[in-house]
Design an enzyme around this catalytic site. Structure first.
Site, PDB file in Angstrom:
ATOM      1  CG  MET B  15      -2.290  -3.683   5.341  1.00  0.00           C
ATOM      2  SD  MET B  15      -3.837  -4.565   5.662  1.00  0.00           S
ATOM      3  CE  MET B  15      -5.028  -3.330   5.143  1.00  0.00           C
ATOM      4  CB  CYS B  16      -3.635  -2.521  -0.817  1.00  0.00           C
ATOM      5  SG  CYS B  16      -3.341  -1.502  -2.269  1.00  0.00           S
ATOM      6  N   PRO B  17      -0.319  -2.905  -1.544  1.00  0.00           N
ATOM      7  CG  PRO B  17       1.385  -2.467  -3.133  1.00  0.00           C
ATOM      8  CD  PRO B  17       0.974  -2.198  -1.692  1.00  0.00           C
ATOM      9  CG  ASP B  42      -5.937  -5.473   2.123  1.00  0.00           C
ATOM     10  OD1 ASP B  42      -6.925  -4.881   2.611  1.00  0.00           O
ATOM     11  OD2 ASP B  42      -5.208  -4.975   1.258  1.00  0.00           O
TER      12      ASP B  42
END
Lengths: 131, 78
Positions: B15-17, B42
């Site tokens: 997922m982010c980042p 993501d």
């Protein structure tokens, strides 16, 4: 790019919901070419103490009741932030107030006071975020 | 659209980042003019990569969807 603002971040808490988003924003912004500085003060200083990010991550896992999915380990986030040139500063007053010595901090972290932060960000093009 | 990439980065499941971080880190290892392919799951990556390119000045050659995967082709500009 020259008109791009700098990002100045203050982390004052050692809660996962403060430290994670601060480091995620910092490392992402730095990877996008933004100059980023983070000033760790009060309980936030924990993130710069040896073993500190591991403790904060453990707290997060405990509250989740398991491994966080898809999120980088906090230590990796801190290292990524550094590798993109994010500058990390420790608050001198916090060290003194908590009776801590500089050698408790991770290697190469400058200990500075409020005047340094103010001087660097009160003029010019800085945006300040507080976590 | 199929584009020939110099390097493929697998950010699936992250997922982010992470996808943006891996893109930024790996972009340093190719030369200007070369292309990197990033695979991510993501859902935010599809929008985030446009913002990233706006800020950094690197060029998105294309973004494809393959099932749950977002496949982006980015040319290093400078």
């Amino acid at each position: 790019m020259s008109s791009q603002p700098n990002l100045a971040i203050i982390v004052r808490s050692d809660r996962p919901e403060s430290v994670y988003p601060a480091l995620i924003l910092a490392s992402t912004a730095a990877s996008m070419g933004v100059k980023v500085e983070i000033f760790f003060t009060f309980y936030g200083l924990k993130a710069l103490i040896k073993g500190g990010v591991e403790d904060i991550e453990a707290k997060f896992k405990e509250s989740l009741g398991g491994e966080p999915r898809g999120v980088p380990p906090l230590k990796d986030l801190l290292n990524m932030a550094k590798s993109f040139g994010v500058e990390l500063y420790a608050c001198s007053t916090t060290l003194e107030a908590m009776g801590l010595k500089e050698n408790i901090l991770l290697e190469g972290i400058p200990v500075v006071g409020a005047a340094t932060f103010v001087n660097r960000h009160i003029q010019g093009n800085s945006r300040i975020l507080i976590f | 659209m199929r584009i020939k990439a110099k390097l493929v980065v697998d950010a699936r499941g992250m997922m982010c980042p992470y996808p943006i971080m891996l893109l930024s880190l790996n972009l340093k290892s190719i030369s200007p003019g070369e292309v990197i392919e990033v695979r991510a799951t993501d859902p935010a990556f599809e929008i985030d990569i446009v913002s990233w390119a706006n800020s950094t000045g690197h060029e998105i050659l294309g973004v494809n969807k393959e099932g749950d995967e977002i496949v982006a082709y980015v040319k290093r500009v400078k």
